[in-house]
Design a protein around this motif. Structure first.
Motif, PDB file in Angstrom:
ATOM      1  N   GLN A  85       0.829  -1.207   0.000  1.00 52.20           N
ATOM      2  CA  GLN A  85       0.000   0.000   0.000  1.00 52.20           C
ATOM      3  C   GLN A  85       0.866   1.261   0.000  1.00 52.20           C
ATOM      4  OE1 GLN A  85      -2.415  -0.640   3.502  1.00 52.20           O
ATOM      5  NE2 GLN A  85      -3.966  -1.801   2.374  1.00 52.20           N
ATOM      6  N   THR A  86       1.965   1.236   0.737  1.00 51.25           N
ATOM      7  CA  THR A  86       2.865   2.372   0.776  1.00 51.25           C
ATOM      8  C   THR A  86       3.498   2.622  -0.589  1.00 51.25           C
ATOM      9  OG1 THR A  86       3.357   2.009   3.124  1.00 51.25           O
ATOM     10  CG2 THR A  86       4.934   3.333   1.872  1.00 51.25           C
ATOM     11  N   MET A  87       3.811   1.557  -1.317  1.00 55.52           N
ATOM     12  CA  MET A  87       4.409   1.709  -2.635  1.00 55.52           C
ATOM     13  C   MET A  87       3.415   2.295  -3.631  1.00 55.52           C
ATOM     14  SD  MET A  87       7.471   1.124  -2.241  1.00 55.52           S
ATOM     15  CE  MET A  87       7.771   1.511  -3.964  1.00 55.52           C
ATOM     16  N   VAL A  88       2.139   1.974  -3.474  1.00 62.50           N
ATOM     17  CA  VAL A  88       1.119   2.602  -4.331  1.00 62.50           C
ATOM     18  C   VAL A  88       1.145   4.106  -4.122  1.00 62.50           C
ATOM     19  CG1 VAL A  88      -1.360   2.854  -4.723  1.00 62.50           C
ATOM     20  CG2 VAL A  88      -0.369   0.574  -4.459  1.00 62.50           C
ATOM     21  N   SER A  89       1.235   4.534  -2.866  1.00 57.88           N
ATOM     22  CA  SER A  89       1.300   5.963  -2.564  1.00 57.88           C
ATOM     23  C   SER A  89       2.571   6.581  -3.131  1.00 57.88           C
ATOM     24  CB  SER A  89       1.250   6.183  -1.052  1.00 57.88           C
ATOM     25  OG  SER A  89       0.032   5.728  -0.511  1.00 57.88           O
ATOM     26  N   ALA A  90       3.689   5.875  -2.997  1.00 59.35           N
ATOM     27  CA  ALA A  90       4.965   6.407  -3.484  1.00 59.35           C
ATOM     28  C   ALA A  90       4.939   6.597  -4.991  1.00 59.35           C
ATOM     29  CB  ALA A  90       6.101   5.467  -3.088  1.00 59.35           C
ATOM     30  N   ARG A  91       4.409   5.615  -5.701  1.00 58.33           N
ATOM     31  CA  ARG A  91       4.355   5.725  -7.164  1.00 58.33           C
ATOM     32  C   ARG A  91       3.442   6.863  -7.601  1.00 58.33           C
ATOM     33  NH1 ARG A  91       4.490  -0.099  -6.561  1.00 58.33           N
ATOM     34  NH2 ARG A  91       6.404  -0.942  -7.494  1.00 58.33           N
ATOM     35  N   THR A  95       6.301  10.560  -9.515  1.00 58.44           N
ATOM     36  CA  THR A  95       6.158  10.018 -10.859  1.00 58.44           C
ATOM     37  C   THR A  95       7.394  10.356 -11.694  1.00 58.44           C
ATOM     38  OG1 THR A  95       4.976  12.024 -11.517  1.00 58.44           O
ATOM     39  CG2 THR A  95       3.650  10.172 -10.771  1.00 58.44           C
ATOM     40  N   GLY A  96       7.266  10.271 -13.007  1.00 51.96           N
ATOM     41  CA  GLY A  96       8.399  10.531 -13.881  1.00 51.96           C
ATOM     42  C   GLY A  96       8.999   9.237 -14.393  1.00 51.96           C
ATOM     43  N   ASN A  97      10.302   9.261 -14.665  1.00 52.06           N
ATOM     44  CA  ASN A  97      10.976   8.079 -15.213  1.00 52.06           C
ATOM     45  C   ASN A  97      11.592   7.195 -14.143  1.00 52.06           C
ATOM     46  OD1 ASN A  97      10.428   8.844 -17.917  1.00 52.06           O
ATOM     47  ND2 ASN A  97      12.146  10.292 -17.853  1.00 52.06           N
ATOM     48  N   LEU A  98      11.303   7.483 -12.884  1.00 49.03           N
ATOM     49  CA  LEU A  98      11.837   6.669 -11.797  1.00 49.03           C
ATOM     50  C   LEU A  98      11.158   5.302 -11.770  1.00 49.03           C
ATOM     51  CD1 LEU A  98      11.920   9.392  -9.013  1.00 49.03           C
ATOM     52  CD2 LEU A  98      13.889   8.420 -10.170  1.00 49.03           C
ATOM     53  N   LYS A  99      11.931   4.297 -11.402  1.00 46.80           N
ATOM     54  CA  LYS A  99      11.401   2.946 -11.273  1.00 46.80           C
ATOM     55  C   LYS A  99      11.572   2.476  -9.831  1.00 46.80           C
ATOM     56  CE  LYS A  99      12.391   1.661 -16.071  1.00 46.80           C
ATOM     57  NZ  LYS A  99      13.081   0.702 -16.971  1.00 46.80           N
ATOM     58  N   ILE A 125      11.740   8.618   3.367  1.00 46.52           N
ATOM     59  CA  ILE A 125      13.002   8.068   2.881  1.00 46.52           C
ATOM     60  C   ILE A 125      12.948   7.832   1.374  1.00 46.52           C
ATOM     61  CG2 ILE A 125      14.557   6.088   3.018  1.00 46.52           C
ATOM     62  CD1 ILE A 125      13.925   5.873   5.946  1.00 46.52           C
ATOM     63  N   ILE A 126      11.816   7.330   0.885  1.00 44.56           N
ATOM     64  CA  ILE A 126      11.669   7.133  -0.556  1.00 44.56           C
ATOM     65  C   ILE A 126      11.750   8.479  -1.280  1.00 44.56           C
ATOM     66  CG2 ILE A 126      10.079   6.403  -2.375  1.00 44.56           C
ATOM     67  CD1 ILE A 126       9.070   4.230  -0.514  1.00 44.56           C
ATOM     68  N   LYS A 127      11.150   9.507  -0.698  1.00 39.86           N
ATOM     69  CA  LYS A 127      11.209  10.843  -1.286  1.00 39.86           C
ATOM     70  C   LYS A 127      12.650  11.314  -1.400  1.00 39.86           C
ATOM     71  CE  LYS A 127       9.531  15.589  -0.462  1.00 39.86           C
ATOM     72  NZ  LYS A 127      10.839  16.239  -0.181  1.00 39.86           N
ATOM     73  N   ASN A 128      13.432  11.119  -0.338  1.00 40.59           N
ATOM     74  CA  ASN A 128      14.839  11.506  -0.381  1.00 40.59           C
ATOM     75  C   ASN A 128      15.595  10.751  -1.466  1.00 40.59           C
ATOM     76  OD1 ASN A 128      14.511  13.296   1.709  1.00 40.59           O
ATOM     77  ND2 ASN A 128      15.464  12.023   3.268  1.00 40.59           N
ATOM     78  N   ALA A 129      15.279   9.459  -1.608  1.00 37.61           N
ATOM     79  CA  ALA A 129      15.943   8.646  -2.623  1.00 37.61           C
ATOM     80  C   ALA A 129      15.623   9.165  -4.023  1.00 37.61           C
ATOM     81  CB  ALA A 129      15.518   7.183  -2.485  1.00 37.61           C
ATOM     82  N   CYS A 130      14.363   9.499  -4.246  1.00 30.85           N
ATOM     83  CA  CYS A 130      13.948  10.013  -5.558  1.00 30.85           C
ATOM     84  C   CYS A 130      14.639  11.339  -5.859  1.00 30.85           C
ATOM     85  CB  CYS A 130      12.429  10.187  -5.597  1.00 30.85           C
ATOM     86  SG  CYS A 130      11.485   8.655  -5.519  1.00 30.85           S
ATOM     87  N   GLU A 131      14.680  12.219  -4.872  1.00 31.87           N
ATOM     88  CA  GLU A 131      15.284  13.530  -5.077  1.00 31.87           C
ATOM     89  C   GLU A 131      16.792  13.429  -5.280  1.00 31.87           C
ATOM     90  OE1 GLU A 131      13.994  15.640  -1.629  1.00 31.87           O
ATOM     91  OE2 GLU A 131      12.085  16.245  -2.549  1.00 31.87           O
ATOM     92  N   ALA A 132      17.415  12.411  -4.683  1.00 28.27           N
ATOM     93  CA  ALA A 132      18.857  12.236  -4.851  1.00 28.27           C
ATOM     94  C   ALA A 132      19.215  11.831  -6.282  1.00 28.27           C
ATOM     95  CB  ALA A 132      19.371  11.176  -3.877  1.00 28.27           C
ATOM     96  N   MET A 133      18.274  11.162  -6.970  1.00 26.43           N
ATOM     97  CA  MET A 133      18.561  10.669  -8.316  1.00 26.43           C
ATOM     98  C   MET A 133      18.085  11.606  -9.410  1.00 26.43           C
ATOM     99  SD  MET A 133      17.891   6.569  -7.964  1.00 26.43           S
ATOM    100  CE  MET A 133      16.188   6.776  -7.484  1.00 26.43           C
ATOM    101  N   GLU A 135      15.597  12.823 -12.190  1.00 27.02           N
ATOM    102  CA  GLU A 135      14.466  12.391 -13.014  1.00 27.02           C
ATOM    103  C   GLU A 135      14.504  10.915 -13.377  1.00 27.02           C
ATOM    104  OE1 GLU A 135      14.223  14.907 -16.386  1.00 27.02           O
ATOM    105  OE2 GLU A 135      13.796  16.725 -15.236  1.00 27.02           O
ATOM    106  N   THR A 136      15.644  10.273 -13.273  1.00 25.93           N
ATOM    107  CA  THR A 136      15.740   8.861 -13.652  1.00 25.93           C
ATOM    108  C   THR A 136      16.493   8.086 -12.580  1.00 25.93           C
ATOM    109  OG1 THR A 136      17.803   9.219 -14.883  1.00 25.93           O
ATOM    110  CG2 THR A 136      15.736   9.401 -16.122  1.00 25.93           C
ATOM    111  N   GLY A 137      16.231   6.793 -12.535  1.00 23.19           N
ATOM    112  CA  GLY A 137      16.922   5.935 -11.590  1.00 23.19           C
ATOM    113  C   GLY A 137      16.006   4.862 -11.046  1.00 23.19           C
ATOM    114  N   ILE A 138      16.563   4.012 -10.213  1.00 27.09           N
ATOM    115  CA  ILE A 138      15.810   2.911  -9.616  1.00 27.09           C
ATOM    116  C   ILE A 138      15.907   3.000  -8.099  1.00 27.09           C
ATOM    117  CG2 ILE A 138      15.570   0.414  -9.403  1.00 27.09           C
ATOM    118  CD1 ILE A 138      16.861   0.125 -12.131  1.00 27.09           C
TER     119      ILE A 138
END
Length: 220
Positions: A85-91, A95-99, A125-133, A135-138
């Motif tokens: 459920q948390t991953m649904v919220s994160a996605r 958004t964007g090209n992140l996987k 924490i997921i937000k920080n990970a996305c911002e560190a990468m 527009e793209t990354g995993i």
């Protein structure tokens, strides 16, 4: 914790008040959009978007002062369902090209958790990970059990932390992000502490970073 105690409750509530005002404005604009263009309700992710705005508004209203995380509303929680459920919220939020890659072992034990607070911690924490990468990354999220603890590890490929910030990364207002508040990790660690857990990180220069939430399988 010493760094957290530096935060002034009044200032903290002022921040929450400003966030609430912005969410109210966004929600009002979306409601007007529905009135003028009801077909938007059929768009992909519309329901998820409205649900997240409601969740964030509720969170801002209900989150207590930082020092009041001492009594979380614990309940037995299916971690597999919670993480999905948390991953649904994160996605939906990022958004964007992140996987995203979520690894869940079979037969995870139940844990005692305040799902509202714990979701906020994982999302931070997921937000920080996305911002560190950018527009793209995993973003890799691996859940595991070891030594009577469950571990939620979030790994990015953003190049790692600035070594100058490594010693004070959990202090308030410390951030390397333009426009960042420096409060996300402070709040996250406070939530984890309230669950009698630990928040740790492993920074790999030029490679990435892993933040790990470790929670006891049984609360004292």
């Amino acid at each position: 914790k010493a760094g957290t105690n530096m935060l002034n409750d009044r200032f903290y509530h002022e921040i929450l008040h400003e966030i609430k005002n912005s969410l109210t404005l966004i929600n009002g604009s979306l409601q007007l959009m529905i009135q003028k263009h009801p077909e938007v309700c059929d768009f992909q992710y519309w329901d998820e978007t409205m649900s997240e705005i409601e969740f964030l508004t509720s969170m801002v209203i209900q989150v207590p002062p930082l020092h009041s995380f001492d009594s979380p509303n614990l309940a037995q929680t299916d971690l597999s369902v919670f993480m999905q459920q948390t991953m649904v919220s994160a996605r939906t939020l990022f958004t964007g090209n992140l996987k995203y890659e979520l690894s869940l072992p079979e037969n995870l034990p139940l844990i005692d958790a305040d799902t509202r607070l714990l979701k906020q911690a994982v999302i931070n924490i997921i937000k920080n990970a996305c911002e560190a990468m950018g527009e793209t990354g995993i973003v890799k999220i691996i859940v595991s059990c070891k030594d009577d603890f469950v571990h939620i590890a979030v790994t990015d490929t953003g190049g790692g932390l600035n070594p100058a910030l490594a010693e004070c990364i959990f202090d308030p207002f410390i951030t390397s992000k333009t426009g960042g508040s420096g409060l996300g990790l402070v709040i996250t660690r406070q939530i984890v502490d309230a669950h009698h857990g630990t928040l740790s990180f492993d920074s790999r220069p030029s490679d990435g970073c892993t933040f790990t939430i470790s929670l006891p399988l049984k609360q004292n």
